[in-house]
Design an enzyme around this catalytic site. Structure first.
Site, PDB file in Angstrom:
ATOM      1  N   ARG A  66     -14.566  70.220  98.952  1.00 41.52           N
ATOM      2  CA  ARG A  66     -15.561  70.157 100.010  1.00 41.52           C
ATOM      3  C   ARG A  66     -16.654  71.218  99.885  1.00 41.52           C
ATOM      4  NH1 ARG A  66     -11.117  67.845 102.133  1.00 41.52           N
ATOM      5  NH2 ARG A  66     -10.194  69.341 100.748  1.00 41.52           N
ATOM      6  N   THR A  67     -16.249  72.469  99.749  1.00 45.27           N
ATOM      7  CA  THR A  67     -17.226  73.557  99.827  1.00 45.27           C
ATOM      8  C   THR A  67     -18.227  73.471  98.678  1.00 45.27           C
ATOM      9  OG1 THR A  67     -15.521  74.900 100.849  1.00 45.27           O
ATOM     10  CG2 THR A  67     -17.457  76.071 100.061  1.00 45.27           C
ATOM     11  N   LYS A  94     -12.961  84.290  78.457  1.00 49.26           N
ATOM     12  CA  LYS A  94     -12.922  85.150  77.265  1.00 49.26           C
ATOM     13  C   LYS A  94     -12.726  86.613  77.647  1.00 49.26           C
ATOM     14  CE  LYS A  94     -16.104  82.144  74.730  1.00 49.26           C
ATOM     15  NZ  LYS A  94     -17.464  82.067  74.201  1.00 49.26           N
ATOM     16  N   ARG A 116     -17.020  81.809  95.249  1.00 50.42           N
ATOM     17  CA  ARG A 116     -15.639  81.735  95.752  1.00 50.42           C
ATOM     18  C   ARG A 116     -14.761  82.495  94.778  1.00 50.42           C
ATOM     19  NH1 ARG A 116     -12.354  76.570  97.890  1.00 50.42           N
ATOM     20  NH2 ARG A 116     -13.609  77.127  99.689  1.00 50.42           N
ATOM     21  N   HIS A 144     -14.179  82.936 105.204  1.00 52.90           N
ATOM     22  CA  HIS A 144     -14.797  81.699 104.722  1.00 52.90           C
ATOM     23  C   HIS A 144     -15.851  81.339 105.791  1.00 52.90           C
ATOM     24  CE1 HIS A 144     -15.533  77.957 102.913  1.00 52.90           C
ATOM     25  NE2 HIS A 144     -14.327  77.440 102.852  1.00 52.90           N
TER      26      HIS A 144
HETATM   27  N1  ASP Z   1     -10.547  74.753 102.168  1.00 54.51           N
HETATM   28  C1  ASP Z   1     -10.123  75.900 102.916  1.00 54.51           C
HETATM   29  C2  ASP Z   1     -10.256  77.165 102.086  1.00 54.51           C
HETATM   30  O1  ASP Z   1     -10.796  77.136 101.014  1.00 54.51           O
HETATM   31  C3  ASP Z   1      -8.770  75.751 103.508  1.00 54.51           C
HETATM   32  C4  ASP Z   1      -7.651  75.509 102.546  1.00 54.51           C
HETATM   33  O2  ASP Z   1      -7.804  75.612 101.337  1.00 54.51           O
HETATM   34  O3  ASP Z   1      -6.551  75.244 103.045  1.00 54.51           O
HETATM   35  O4  ASP Z   1      -9.834  78.202 102.545  1.00 54.51           O
END
Ligand code: ASP
Length: 321
Positions: A66-67, A94, A116, A144
């Site tokens: 999603r993100t 590497k 991330r 987040h």
């Molecule tokens: N998508 C959310 C996160 O990246 C929640 C999860 O992974 O459970 O934190």
């Protein structure tokens, strides 16, 4: 004060590293801006050339559906050039350090880095080394921020506001950056937060964040307006936190029986990815009258457009307002 984004909306920060420390006004700026993109995203033509010529890099050191996709769509809908750096095939494999990777990308003059990383604090560290805006796409179990914003936007559109609402966040609080960002946002906006989880999945001293703790779903859900379920983050669990998944679902999985304690019109939320039959019953998850899980995904694109716009066009980041 210097102005940023379209219509001179200004978000007075170079980066979005977390929700902690943002004021109610700053959160409202982001939510109000997101609102305009909800409408734009429902049109046939979803694009606007606001970020034409700007470069956005998605740098994800952890899996994401999603993100990452929604930042990609958001950047493209704003007319920016967006690239996804695949860490799996990059020099990180590497042995390059996080900072060296960041410095290398920085030398290519991106305007925004969306990062991330599995370690809490890594995104902040990276933001201190680069000249562009940095957005935290999730760092370890820390924060987040865009998830909390999209959750807030979903709730605000359904309930007209956040203040005074009783919100239950249930499940693996200990490992959840979603929970942490939501606690900060909801408290800042005047909602009341309850955490419901087994003792092993509650962080020590979390009460200091101004939340109520429950270890019983029936008790904790009583009269709640919003029920937010969380995934068991097994990839972050080192040790035995639960006797069994079956037992976990029995005591903490959201089914209609437990849900009947909440208000009749309580909304069901989940940040995804969902584990059906682990933290949520499949019929409850798909209940179109109560579950807003798909709507959360829709709001995610709008929120990320607003955040990208306001940071990329912030004159403090070298953007041309
Ligand atoms: N998508 C959310 C996160 O990246 C929640 C999860 O992974 O459970 O934190």
């Amino acid at each position: 004060m210097a102005k940023g984004g379209k219509d001179n909306v200004h978000f007075p920060h170079r980066h979005l590293l977390g929700i902690e420390g943002l004021s109610p006004e700053e959160i409202s700026i982001l939510l109000d801006r997101s609102e305009t993109y909800v409408n734009q995203n429902r049109r046939a033509d979803k694009t606007t050339p606001l970020l034409h010529g700007r470069t956005i890099i998605n740098l994800f050191f952890e899996d994401s559906t999603r993100t990452r996709t929604s930042f990609e769509l958001a950047g493209k809908r704003l007319g920016g050039d967006l690239i996804n750096m695949s860490v799996a095939t990059s020099s990180v494999k590497k042995g390059e350090t996080l900072i060296d990777t960041a410095m290398t990308l920085n030398a290519m003059h991106p305007d925004v880095l969306v990062v991330r990383h599995p370690h809490s604090g890594a995104v902040k560290l990276l933001s201190e080394k680069v000249n562009c805006a940095v957005i935290n796409g999730g760092d370890g179990s820390h924060e987040h921020p865009t998830q909390a914003l999209l959750d807030a936007l979903t709730i605000r559109r359904r309930r007209g506001g956040l203040s005074g609402l009783q919100v239950a966040i249930c499940g693996d609080i200990l490992h959840s950056r979603v929970a942490r960002s939501n606690i900060h946002l909801l408290n800042t906006m005047g909602a009341r937060v309850r955490l419901i989880a087994p003792k092993t999945l509650i962080p020590p001293e979390v009460e200091r964040l101004g939340v109520e703790i429950f270890h019983d779903m029936n008790e904790g859900l009583r009269d709640c307006d919003i029920v937010m379920m969380l995934r068991l983050q097994r990839e972050r669990m080192h040790g035995n936190f639960l006797p069994s998944i079956r037992e976990y679902f029995h005591f903490f999985g959201l089914d209609y029986e437990k849900l009947s304690n909440a208000k009749e019109d309580a909304l069901i939320m989940h940040p995804g990815p969902m584990n059906r039959g682990v933290e949520i019953d499949t019929d409850v998850a798909d209940d179109v009258g109560r579950s807003v899980i798909r709507e959360q995904v829709e709001m995610g694109v709008a929120v990320r457009m607003a955040v990208l716009e306001l940071l990329a066009l912030n004159p403090d980041n070298g953007g041309n307002a």
